[in-house]
Scaffold this motif. Structure first.
Motif, PDB file in Angstrom:
ATOM      1  N   ALA A 148       0.808  -1.225   0.000  1.00  0.00           N
ATOM      2  CA  ALA A 148       0.000   0.000   0.000  1.00  0.00           C
ATOM      3  C   ALA A 148       0.837   1.269   0.000  1.00  0.00           C
ATOM      4  CB  ALA A 148      -0.923   0.004   1.220  1.00  0.00           C
ATOM      5  N   SER A 149       2.148   1.135   0.168  1.00  0.00           N
ATOM      6  CA  SER A 149       2.993   2.322   0.222  1.00  0.00           C
ATOM      7  C   SER A 149       3.160   2.910  -1.177  1.00  0.00           C
ATOM      8  CB  SER A 149       4.371   1.987   0.809  1.00  0.00           C
ATOM      9  OG  SER A 149       5.025   1.031   0.003  1.00  0.00           O
ATOM     10  N   PRO A 150       3.142   4.246  -1.308  1.00  0.00           N
ATOM     11  CA  PRO A 150       3.274   4.874  -2.629  1.00  0.00           C
ATOM     12  C   PRO A 150       4.675   4.681  -3.197  1.00  0.00           C
ATOM     13  CG  PRO A 150       3.305   6.536  -0.900  1.00  0.00           C
ATOM     14  CD  PRO A 150       2.976   5.235  -0.234  1.00  0.00           C
ATOM     15  N   GLY A 151       4.757   4.598  -4.506  1.00  0.00           N
ATOM     16  CA  GLY A 151       6.046   4.424  -5.166  1.00  0.00           C
ATOM     17  C   GLY A 151       5.850   4.231  -6.649  1.00  0.00           C
ATOM     18  N   PRO A 152       6.921   3.884  -7.374  1.00  0.00           N
ATOM     19  CA  PRO A 152       6.806   3.700  -8.823  1.00  0.00           C
ATOM     20  C   PRO A 152       5.779   2.652  -9.222  1.00  0.00           C
ATOM     21  CG  PRO A 152       9.110   3.792  -8.151  1.00  0.00           C
ATOM     22  CD  PRO A 152       8.305   3.732  -6.894  1.00  0.00           C
ATOM     23  N   ALA A 153       5.720   1.537  -8.481  1.00  0.00           N
ATOM     24  CA  ALA A 153       4.772   0.476  -8.823  1.00  0.00           C
ATOM     25  C   ALA A 153       3.345   0.990  -8.766  1.00  0.00           C
ATOM     26  CB  ALA A 153       4.955  -0.712  -7.881  1.00  0.00           C
ATOM     27  N   MET A 154       3.011   1.677  -7.685  1.00  0.00           N
ATOM     28  CA  MET A 154       1.653   2.196  -7.534  1.00  0.00           C
ATOM     29  C   MET A 154       1.338   3.219  -8.617  1.00  0.00           C
ATOM     30  SD  MET A 154      -0.945   1.727  -5.483  1.00  0.00           S
ATOM     31  CE  MET A 154      -0.302   1.179  -3.904  1.00  0.00           C
ATOM     32  N   ALA A 155       2.297   4.075  -8.948  1.00  0.00           N
ATOM     33  CA  ALA A 155       2.064   5.095  -9.979  1.00  0.00           C
ATOM     34  C   ALA A 155       1.793   4.448 -11.338  1.00  0.00           C
ATOM     35  CB  ALA A 155       3.274   6.029 -10.064  1.00  0.00           C
ATOM     36  N   LEU A 156       2.563   3.426 -11.681  1.00  0.00           N
ATOM     37  CA  LEU A 156       2.359   2.748 -12.959  1.00  0.00           C
ATOM     38  C   LEU A 156       1.003   2.074 -13.021  1.00  0.00           C
ATOM     39  CD1 LEU A 156       5.810   1.021 -13.643  1.00  0.00           C
ATOM     40  CD2 LEU A 156       4.842   2.992 -14.822  1.00  0.00           C
ATOM     41  N   ILE A 157       0.630   1.379 -11.949  1.00  0.00           N
ATOM     42  CA  ILE A 157      -0.634   0.637 -11.937  1.00  0.00           C
ATOM     43  C   ILE A 157      -1.822   1.579 -12.024  1.00  0.00           C
ATOM     44  CG2 ILE A 157      -2.111  -0.856 -10.531  1.00  0.00           C
ATOM     45  CD1 ILE A 157       0.536  -2.057  -9.403  1.00  0.00           C
ATOM     46  N   LEU A 158      -1.793   2.662 -11.243  1.00  0.00           N
ATOM     47  CA  LEU A 158      -2.917   3.591 -11.238  1.00  0.00           C
ATOM     48  C   LEU A 158      -3.114   4.234 -12.613  1.00  0.00           C
ATOM     49  CD1 LEU A 158      -2.493   5.335  -7.763  1.00  0.00           C
ATOM     50  CD2 LEU A 158      -4.191   3.622  -8.434  1.00  0.00           C
ATOM     51  N   ARG A 159      -2.007   4.651 -13.232  1.00  0.00           N
ATOM     52  CA  ARG A 159      -2.144   5.281 -14.550  1.00  0.00           C
ATOM     53  C   ARG A 159      -2.648   4.284 -15.583  1.00  0.00           C
ATOM     54  NH1 ARG A 159       0.496   6.000 -19.359  1.00  0.00           N
ATOM     55  NH2 ARG A 159       0.209   8.071 -20.333  1.00  0.00           N
ATOM     56  N   ARG A 160      -2.104   3.093 -15.565  1.00  0.00           N
ATOM     57  CA  ARG A 160      -2.516   2.087 -16.547  1.00  0.00           C
ATOM     58  C   ARG A 160      -3.982   1.702 -16.367  1.00  0.00           C
ATOM     59  NH1 ARG A 160      -0.157   0.035 -21.318  1.00  0.00           N
ATOM     60  NH2 ARG A 160      -1.037  -2.015 -21.693  1.00  0.00           N
ATOM     61  N   ALA A 161      -4.415   1.538 -15.102  1.00  0.00           N
ATOM     62  CA  ALA A 161      -5.808   1.177 -14.843  1.00  0.00           C
ATOM     63  C   ALA A 161      -6.751   2.300 -15.236  1.00  0.00           C
ATOM     64  CB  ALA A 161      -5.984   0.819 -13.373  1.00  0.00           C
ATOM     65  N   ALA A 162      -6.339   3.544 -14.980  1.00  0.00           N
ATOM     66  CA  ALA A 162      -7.204   4.682 -15.300  1.00  0.00           C
ATOM     67  C   ALA A 162      -7.425   4.810 -16.800  1.00  0.00           C
ATOM     68  CB  ALA A 162      -6.594   5.966 -14.734  1.00  0.00           C
TER      69      ALA A 162
END
Length: 216
Positions: free
Chosen positions: A19-33
């Protein structure tokens, strides 16, 4: 410490780490959006493939060698920063290229399934972001030994724990992608997408600069 008794604490730790923010979270959120949950699948799988490779390296002692080597650590840090900067600048370019589109321009509420080429490109981006992160090597050699009982084989036990981590993170990340993907039609509005590209590009560039500037 018994391995089974340690699993609840391990799962809780994995959830908190995921759940911690980082590159992985940024990539997933943008791709899902922008691409929906189906479009986020290769990114998630690529990230988890990279994580599993680092876990096996930690179990085999290779991650410790990377973390201990100034040259190897520096190379990984530079490569990882370059990857994040590239992805960030690419998002900026997409935002800039779309600056003339109006907010009322037609949108596709149901994006097509990714082609094999785009699927593997997204998978490769996710794997590369994880593999080129020297912090991942340092994290693995500190994290897994805490949950390996004395007397158990380090590599085999680490491989099993890493499979559990991959399973937990895949479920969490795809669940997050599904939630974000439900608002995909809104995210794909030209004005919103332009802002999303600009924001995600800024986040990725900032993460890349931080990785380049940070020491150990």
């Amino acid at each position: 410490m018994d391995l089974v008794a340690a699993l609840p604490a391990f799962v809780v730790a994995v959830v908190l780490i995921s759940a911690s923010p980082g590159p992985a979270m940024a990539l997933i959120l943008r791709r899902a959006a922008l691409r929906g949950v189906a479009g986020a699948v290769p990114t998630v799988l690529g990230l988890e493939a990279g994580l599993y490779v680092w876990a096996l390296c930690a179990g085999a002692g290779l991650a410790a060698l990377v973390a201990a080597s100034e040259a190897a650590y520096l190379v990984l840090r530079v490569v990882g920063a370059a990857v994040l900067l590239y992805l960030g600048v690419r998002s900026w370019r997409a935002a800039w290229a779309a600056r003339g589109a109006g907010a009322a321009a037609p949108i596709n509420p149901a994006p097509a399934a990714p082609s094999p080429r785009s699927w593997w490109r997204a998978f490769g981006e996710g794997a590369l972001v994880m593999l080129a992160n020297p912090k991942a090597a340092a994290f693995m050699i500190a994290f897994y030994p805490q949950f390996v009982p004395a007397g158990r084989p380090l590599l085999a036990t680490t491989a099993l724990l890493a499979l559990l981590q991959v399973a937990v993170e895949t479920v969490l990340y795809l669940g997050l992608a599904a939630v974000v993907g439900r608002a995909g039609a809104w995210f794909r509005r030209p004005a919103v997408r332009r802002r999303l590209d600009a924001v995600s590009g800024t986040v990725l560039v900032a993460l890349g600069l931080r990785m380049a500037a940070e020491g150990r």
